[in-house]
Write a protein that holds these residues in place. Structure first.
Motif, PDB file in Angstrom:
ATOM      1  N   LEU A  12       0.748  -1.283  -0.116  1.00 41.60           N
ATOM      2  CA  LEU A  12      -0.039  -0.050  -0.215  1.00 41.60           C
ATOM      3  C   LEU A  12       0.972   1.189   0.094  1.00 41.60           C
ATOM      4  CD1 LEU A  12      -2.899  -1.162   2.411  1.00 41.60           C
ATOM      5  CD2 LEU A  12      -2.854  -0.852  -0.110  1.00 41.60           C
ATOM      6  N   ARG A  13       2.134   1.132   0.655  1.00 40.73           N
ATOM      7  CA  ARG A  13       3.083   2.449   0.743  1.00 40.73           C
ATOM      8  C   ARG A  13       3.280   2.423  -0.730  1.00 40.73           C
ATOM      9  NH1 ARG A  13       6.354   3.705   5.610  1.00 40.73           N
ATOM     10  NH2 ARG A  13       5.137   2.909   7.369  1.00 40.73           N
ATOM     11  N   LEU A  14       3.879   1.524  -1.436  1.00 37.21           N
ATOM     12  CA  LEU A  14       4.138   1.849  -2.688  1.00 37.21           C
ATOM     13  C   LEU A  14       3.062   2.374  -3.574  1.00 37.21           C
ATOM     14  CD1 LEU A  14       6.178  -1.425  -2.976  1.00 37.21           C
ATOM     15  CD2 LEU A  14       7.339   0.714  -2.886  1.00 37.21           C
ATOM     16  N   GLU A  15       1.992   1.680  -3.576  1.00 34.42           N
ATOM     17  CA  GLU A  15       0.721   2.204  -4.518  1.00 34.42           C
ATOM     18  C   GLU A  15       0.533   3.452  -4.159  1.00 34.42           C
ATOM     19  OE1 GLU A  15      -2.454   1.604  -6.995  1.00 34.42           O
ATOM     20  OE2 GLU A  15      -0.617   0.502  -6.679  1.00 34.42           O
ATOM     21  N   ALA A  16       0.659   3.966  -2.835  1.00 40.04           N
ATOM     22  CA  ALA A  16       0.539   5.621  -2.577  1.00 40.04           C
ATOM     23  C   ALA A  16       1.137   6.474  -3.379  1.00 40.04           C
ATOM     24  CB  ALA A  16       0.558   5.736  -1.127  1.00 40.04           C
ATOM     25  N   THR A  17       2.412   5.956  -3.794  1.00 40.28           N
ATOM     26  CA  THR A  17       3.399   6.764  -4.507  1.00 40.28           C
ATOM     27  C   THR A  17       2.866   7.255  -5.808  1.00 40.28           C
ATOM     28  OG1 THR A  17       4.651   4.831  -5.264  1.00 40.28           O
ATOM     29  CG2 THR A  17       5.564   6.023  -3.325  1.00 40.28           C
ATOM     30  N   ARG A  18       1.841   6.340  -6.255  1.00 39.27           N
ATOM     31  CA  ARG A  18       1.359   6.640  -7.543  1.00 39.27           C
ATOM     32  C   ARG A  18      -0.138   7.007  -7.614  1.00 39.27           C
ATOM     33  NH1 ARG A  18       4.486   1.877  -7.666  1.00 39.27           N
ATOM     34  NH2 ARG A  18       2.782   0.443  -6.751  1.00 39.27           N
ATOM     35  N   ARG A  19      -0.933   6.929  -6.481  1.00 37.52           N
ATOM     36  CA  ARG A  19      -2.256   7.489  -6.156  1.00 37.52           C
ATOM     37  C   ARG A  19      -2.435   8.498  -5.189  1.00 37.52           C
ATOM     38  NH1 ARG A  19      -6.391   4.405  -7.319  1.00 37.52           N
ATOM     39  NH2 ARG A  19      -6.214   2.500  -8.829  1.00 37.52           N
ATOM     40  N   PRO A  20      -2.585   9.811  -5.753  1.00 38.73           N
ATOM     41  CA  PRO A  20      -2.630  10.957  -4.730  1.00 38.73           C
ATOM     42  C   PRO A  20      -3.753  10.706  -3.566  1.00 38.73           C
ATOM     43  CG  PRO A  20      -2.504  11.576  -7.085  1.00 38.73           C
ATOM     44  CD  PRO A  20      -2.602  10.103  -7.192  1.00 38.73           C
ATOM     45  N   GLU A  21      -4.834   9.870  -4.094  1.00 42.47           N
ATOM     46  CA  GLU A  21      -6.036   9.823  -3.152  1.00 42.47           C
ATOM     47  C   GLU A  21      -5.620   8.867  -2.029  1.00 42.47           C
ATOM     48  OE1 GLU A  21      -6.655   6.944  -6.198  1.00 42.47           O
ATOM     49  OE2 GLU A  21      -6.099   8.740  -6.264  1.00 42.47           O
ATOM     50  N   LEU A  22      -4.782   7.896  -2.266  1.00 41.73           N
ATOM     51  CA  LEU A  22      -4.223   6.664  -1.399  1.00 41.73           C
ATOM     52  C   LEU A  22      -3.063   7.533  -0.449  1.00 41.73           C
ATOM     53  CD1 LEU A  22      -4.386   4.243  -0.090  1.00 41.73           C
ATOM     54  CD2 LEU A  22      -2.858   3.210  -2.025  1.00 41.73           C
ATOM     55  N   HIS A  23      -2.305   8.266  -1.283  1.00 42.32           N
ATOM     56  CA  HIS A  23      -1.219   8.865  -0.325  1.00 42.32           C
ATOM     57  C   HIS A  23      -1.758   9.785   0.637  1.00 42.32           C
ATOM     58  CE1 HIS A  23       1.913  11.853   0.220  1.00 42.32           C
ATOM     59  NE2 HIS A  23       2.677  10.781   0.192  1.00 42.32           N
ATOM     60  N   ALA A  24      -2.851  10.462   0.287  1.00 48.38           N
ATOM     61  CA  ALA A  24      -3.334  11.456   1.457  1.00 48.38           C
ATOM     62  C   ALA A  24      -3.828  10.142   2.599  1.00 48.38           C
ATOM     63  CB  ALA A  24      -4.593  12.056   0.876  1.00 48.38           C
ATOM     64  N   GLU A  25      -4.710   9.381   2.377  1.00 46.06           N
ATOM     65  CA  GLU A  25      -5.298   8.426   3.174  1.00 46.06           C
ATOM     66  C   GLU A  25      -4.181   7.704   3.870  1.00 46.06           C
ATOM     67  OE1 GLU A  25      -8.554   6.304   5.134  1.00 46.06           O
ATOM     68  OE2 GLU A  25      -8.368   8.036   4.073  1.00 46.06           O
ATOM     69  N   LEU A  26      -3.205   7.229   3.122  1.00 44.96           N
ATOM     70  CA  LEU A  26      -2.076   6.611   3.910  1.00 44.96           C
ATOM     71  C   LEU A  26      -1.351   7.265   4.910  1.00 44.96           C
ATOM     72  CD1 LEU A  26      -0.548   3.561   4.251  1.00 44.96           C
ATOM     73  CD2 LEU A  26       0.906   4.499   2.372  1.00 44.96           C
ATOM     74  N   THR A  27      -1.027   8.638   4.516  1.00 43.23           N
ATOM     75  CA  THR A  27      -0.293   9.646   5.200  1.00 43.23           C
ATOM     76  C   THR A  27      -1.097   9.795   6.498  1.00 43.23           C
ATOM     77  OG1 THR A  27       0.642  10.510   3.393  1.00 43.23           O
ATOM     78  CG2 THR A  27       0.575  11.976   5.569  1.00 43.23           C
ATOM     79  N   ARG A  28      -2.558  10.075   6.444  1.00 44.83           N
ATOM     80  CA  ARG A  28      -3.387  10.175   7.449  1.00 44.83           C
ATOM     81  C   ARG A  28      -3.336   9.174   8.486  1.00 44.83           C
ATOM     82  NH1 ARG A  28      -7.461   8.700   9.153  1.00 44.83           N
ATOM     83  NH2 ARG A  28      -8.352   7.686   7.383  1.00 44.83           N
ATOM     84  N   PHE A  29      -3.471   7.896   7.981  1.00 45.33           N
ATOM     85  CA  PHE A  29      -3.547   6.685   8.754  1.00 45.33           C
ATOM     86  C   PHE A  29      -2.113   6.392   9.348  1.00 45.33           C
ATOM     87  CE2 PHE A  29      -2.573   2.062   8.734  1.00 45.33           C
ATOM     88  CZ  PHE A  29      -3.750   1.629   9.513  1.00 45.33           C
TER      89      PHE A  29
END
Length: 191
Positions: free
Chosen positions: A109-126
């Motif tokens: 998920l961390r790697l995927e977040a580097t390519r998906r801004p919406e996941l990046h925001a969610e993962l950063t918050r998480f």
């Protein structure tokens, strides 16, 4: 549509296994249905879009990785000390090894977040919430060290865990227990 919470959990556990085995590109609704051994189309009833699925996977990983309250309560009967921090670190590595899939899925998920801004925001918050919870737990338990020491310990333990999961032979010549003892002593004595 009514949804079954047990089936949702089974689907999320299946998603963690697919992420671990296939990576984020292999995480499709079809692969999820197959891994969970449910009828085709079931996953799409529970997760209307990928962003929702990924967010729910993060929450499920947290559930799986959180230590059992009773086990943690037993550990925390000890007086706050460096030795107690070492014990907590060793228990963390044990939990990591016991649920390898959750940790690898989180790395995916961390790697995927580097390519998906919406996941990046969610993962950063998480991840920020989890780091704050760890800091609050440590300081609230009156364990040795300050806020910065806890963050340094988190970063070092995360590095050890990633290596232990991905290239375990790298650390094979070393005793993980001894590394944790040394790490805690060096980081928290300096704090």
């Amino acid at each position: 549509m009514r949804q079954n919470p047990a089936r949702r959990t089974a689907l999320l556990d299946a998603a963690i296994e697919v992420l671990t085995r296939e990576g984020s590109r292999g995480l499709t609704l079809r692969a999820l249905d197959a891994q969970a051994e449910v009828p085709k189309g079931t996953a799409s009833n529970y997760f209307p879009h990928r962003a929702e699925l990924l967010a729910q996977i993060m929450r499920r990983i947290l559930e799986r990785l959180t230590p059992e309250e009773s086990a943690l309560a037993d550990t925390m009967t000890e007086a706050p000390s460096m030795e107690l921090v070492v014990t907590l670190g060793k228990q963390l590595v044990e939990r990591t090894r016991a649920d390898r899939s959750s940790h690898i899925a989180l790395l995916e998920l961390r790697l995927e977040a580097t390519r998906r801004p919406e996941l990046h925001a969610e993962l950063t918050r998480f991840m920020a919430e989890q780091l704050e919870a760890n800091i609050d737990f440590h300081l609230g338990a009156k364990l040795p060290g300050d806020r910065t020491g806890v963050v340094l310990l988190y970063l070092a333990m995360l590095g050890m865990i990633v290596d232990d999961l991905t290239v375990p032979d790298l650390l094979a010549p070393f005793s993980t227990d001894k590394l944790i003892e040394e790490l805690v002593g060096r980081v928290l004595r300096a704090a």
